[in-house]
Scaffold this motif. Structure first.
Motif, short mmCIF file in Angstrom:
data_model
loop_
_atom_site.label_atom_id
_atom_site.label_comp_id
_atom_site.label_asym_id
_atom_site.label_seq_id
_atom_site.Cartn_x
_atom_site.Cartn_y
_atom_site.Cartn_z
N MET A 131 -102.96 20.66 28.54
CA MET A 131 -103.09 19.47 27.70
C MET A 131 -101.93 19.42 26.72
O MET A 131 -101.33 20.43 26.37
CB MET A 131 -104.41 19.49 26.92
N LYS A 132 -101.62 18.19 26.25
CA LYS A 132 -100.59 18.00 25.24
C LYS A 132 -101.18 18.31 23.87
O LYS A 132 -102.27 17.86 23.54
CB LYS A 132 -100.07 16.57 25.27
N ALA A 133 -100.44 19.09 23.07
CA ALA A 133 -100.91 19.44 21.73
C ALA A 133 -99.73 19.52 20.78
O ALA A 133 -98.63 19.96 21.16
CB ALA A 133 -101.65 20.77 21.75
N VAL A 134 -99.95 19.12 19.55
CA VAL A 134 -98.99 19.36 18.47
C VAL A 134 -99.32 20.72 17.88
O VAL A 134 -100.49 21.02 17.60
CB VAL A 134 -99.08 18.26 17.40
N THR A 135 -98.32 21.56 17.69
CA THR A 135 -98.57 22.91 17.18
C THR A 135 -97.57 23.27 16.09
O THR A 135 -96.53 22.63 15.94
CB THR A 135 -98.43 23.96 18.30
N TRP A 136 -97.94 24.30 15.32
CA TRP A 136 -96.96 24.98 14.45
C TRP A 136 -97.29 26.46 14.40
O TRP A 136 -98.45 26.86 14.55
CB TRP A 136 -96.88 24.34 13.07
N ARG A 137 -96.25 27.25 14.19
CA ARG A 137 -96.39 28.71 14.21
C ARG A 137 -95.88 29.38 12.93
O ARG A 137 -96.07 30.57 12.76
CB ARG A 137 -95.62 29.29 15.40
N ARG A 138 -95.20 28.64 12.09
CA ARG A 138 -94.67 29.19 10.85
C ARG A 138 -94.66 28.10 9.79
O ARG A 138 -94.70 26.91 10.10
CB ARG A 138 -93.25 29.73 11.04
N PHE A 139 -94.65 28.52 8.53
CA PHE A 139 -94.59 27.57 7.44
C PHE A 139 -93.22 26.89 7.41
O PHE A 139 -92.20 27.50 7.75
CB PHE A 139 -94.81 28.27 6.09
N GLY A 140 -93.21 25.64 6.95
CA GLY A 140 -91.93 24.96 6.82
C GLY A 140 -92.10 23.46 6.78
O GLY A 140 -93.22 22.92 6.80
N ALA A 141 -90.97 22.76 6.70
CA ALA A 141 -90.97 21.30 6.70
C ALA A 141 -91.50 20.79 8.03
O ALA A 141 -91.31 21.41 9.08
CB ALA A 141 -89.55 20.79 6.46
N ALA A 142 -92.16 19.65 7.98
CA ALA A 142 -92.81 19.11 9.18
C ALA A 142 -91.84 18.97 10.34
O ALA A 142 -92.15 19.36 11.48
CB ALA A 142 -93.45 17.77 8.85
N CYS A 186 -105.32 17.62 16.72
CA CYS A 186 -104.04 17.00 17.10
C CYS A 186 -103.62 17.45 18.50
O CYS A 186 -102.58 18.10 18.70
CB CYS A 186 -102.97 17.33 16.07
N ALA A 187 -104.46 17.09 19.47
CA ALA A 187 -104.26 17.47 20.86
C ALA A 187 -105.07 16.53 21.74
O ALA A 187 -105.93 15.78 21.25
CB ALA A 187 -104.69 18.92 21.09
N ASP A 188 -104.80 16.59 23.04
CA ASP A 188 -105.57 15.75 23.97
C ASP A 188 -107.06 16.06 23.89
O ASP A 188 -107.89 15.16 24.05
CB ASP A 188 -105.09 15.98 25.40
N TYR A 189 -107.40 17.33 23.66
CA TYR A 189 -108.80 17.75 23.65
C TYR A 189 -109.06 18.71 22.50
O TYR A 189 -108.17 19.46 22.07
CB TYR A 189 -109.17 18.46 24.95
N VAL A 190 -110.29 18.72 22.02
CA VAL A 190 -110.75 19.74 21.09
C VAL A 190 -112.19 20.10 21.45
O VAL A 190 -113.00 19.23 21.76
CB VAL A 190 -110.64 19.26 19.62
N ALA A 191 -112.48 21.40 21.46
CA ALA A 191 -113.85 21.88 21.65
C ALA A 191 -114.34 22.41 20.31
O ALA A 191 -113.64 23.17 19.64
CB ALA A 191 -113.89 22.98 22.71
N LEU A 192 -115.54 22.01 19.93
CA LEU A 192 -116.07 22.41 18.62
C LEU A 192 -117.58 22.28 18.61
O LEU A 192 -118.17 21.65 19.51
CB LEU A 192 -115.43 21.60 17.50
#
Length: 327
Positions: free
Chosen positions: A1-12, A103-109
């Motif tokens: 699936m397509k997802a927006v991710t981040w792995r470290r702090f910083g500017a968007a 912020c992804a195609d899918y979320v399970a919760l």
């Protein structure tokens, strides 16, 4: 699936990226939501930028941001009614203490974090009901009905304040709001009986005159800077419902004036709202929406590849309409 991710702090623009992740499978008690819109809020931007006090590293190796969202349930885990498949829902706490948010195609919760949308409510509006909507409902109605009361809403042009004005009016209160000069007309159009520029040198006098001597309940976005004003304009035994103090996180309290009015300070953090209070806030929001009492301005919608721009807009402030990432 397509997802927006981040792995470290910083500017968007530096740390947000789009990548392919495995589509999640709903565990026992969970639902799988095909996301339509993911709502970006200031708390999401603060988490990504690393500006939360005391937080020195990301809590997870890979993070899919955003706690708010909306979509359609595609599958359910064990113990969840299969009839929920196909249900339009809005989401709260999607990324609270979890690595993968909306912020992804899918979320399970967990199933109760996907709330059935009333038929009259669009998916765009649904993606705004989590943090802004529940915060507005709780700060306005957390002490009970406001019928016949005078409610002061600070920051009436902001995401929470704009909803709080409308909810308090719908709840039968007389609303006084403060905002920047550019937002006076739109906040008045939202239903506030009196709207004042928060920079006015006569603000306290204006509020006291408009309220007939004092305010019953205040919905406060900047507690620290506004405590002296609140101590002056609140009625005895009234309540300050605060949900923010970004400009002063360690405020000095004018305890003497507050003591002799026996003012109550009710601080709201919507992420940890107890179930009974959350259920009540959800019910209020749905009732107001079904009554046509809430109008949300057109959202700012970005593609996943533009998530950095979405966060930049959130951080810039002064915007109209929610910031959403569409999938």
């Amino acid at each position: 699936m397509k997802a927006v991710t981040w792995r470290r702090f910083g500017a968007a623009q530096d740390v947000l990226q789009v990548e392919d992740l495995l589509k999640p499978t709903p565990a026992e008690g969970e639902v799988l939501v095909r996301v339509a819109f993911s709502g970006a809020n200031p708390s999401d931007a603060k988490a990504r930028s690393g500006t939360r006090p005391g937080v020195t590293k990301p809590p997870f190796e890979v993070i899919v941001p955003h706690s708010d969202g909306s979509g359609v349930i595609e599958a359910v885990g064990a113990g969840v009614d299969a009839a929920r498949v196909g249900e339009r829902v809005w989401i709260w706490n999607g990324q609270w203490q979890r690595p993968f948010g909306t912020c992804a195609d899918y979320v399970a919760l967990p199933a109760d974090q996907a709330v059935a949308l009333p038929d009259c409510v669009s998916l765009e509006v649904g993606a705004v009901l989590g943090i802004p909507g529940l915060t507005a409902a709780q700060t306005v109605f957390g002490g009970g009905d406001v019928t016949g009361q005078t409610v002061l809403v600070a920051g009436g042009g902001g995401a929470v304040g704009y909803l709080a004005v409308q909810l308090a009016v719908w709840g039968g209160a007389t609303v006084i709001a403060t905002c920047g000069a550019r937002d006076v007309d739109r906040v008045r159009a939202a239903g506030a009986s009196h709207v004042f520029d928060y920079a006015s040198p006569t603000l306290a006098e204006d509020i006291l005159a408009a309220s007939g001597g004092g305010v019953d309940r205040a919905v406060e976005v900047e507690l620290g800077p506004n405590l002296p004003l609140l101590a002056e304009v609140m009625k005895p035994l009234s309540t300050i419902a605060a949900y923010g103090s970004a400009k002063d996180m360690a405020p000095e309290m004018p305890f003497g004036p507050m003591l002799f009015k026996a003012l109550k300070l009710d601080i709201t953090l919507i992420y940890i709202l107890p179930k009974a209070a959350r259920d009540a806030a959800i019910a209020r929001l749905h009732e107001a929406l079904e009554a046509g009492a809430l109008t949300l301005e057109a959202p700012n919608v970005f593609a996943p590849e533009e998530a950095g721009r979405a966060h930049d807009l959130v951080e810039a402030g002064g915007r109209k309409g929610a910031v959403l990432v569409g999938f």
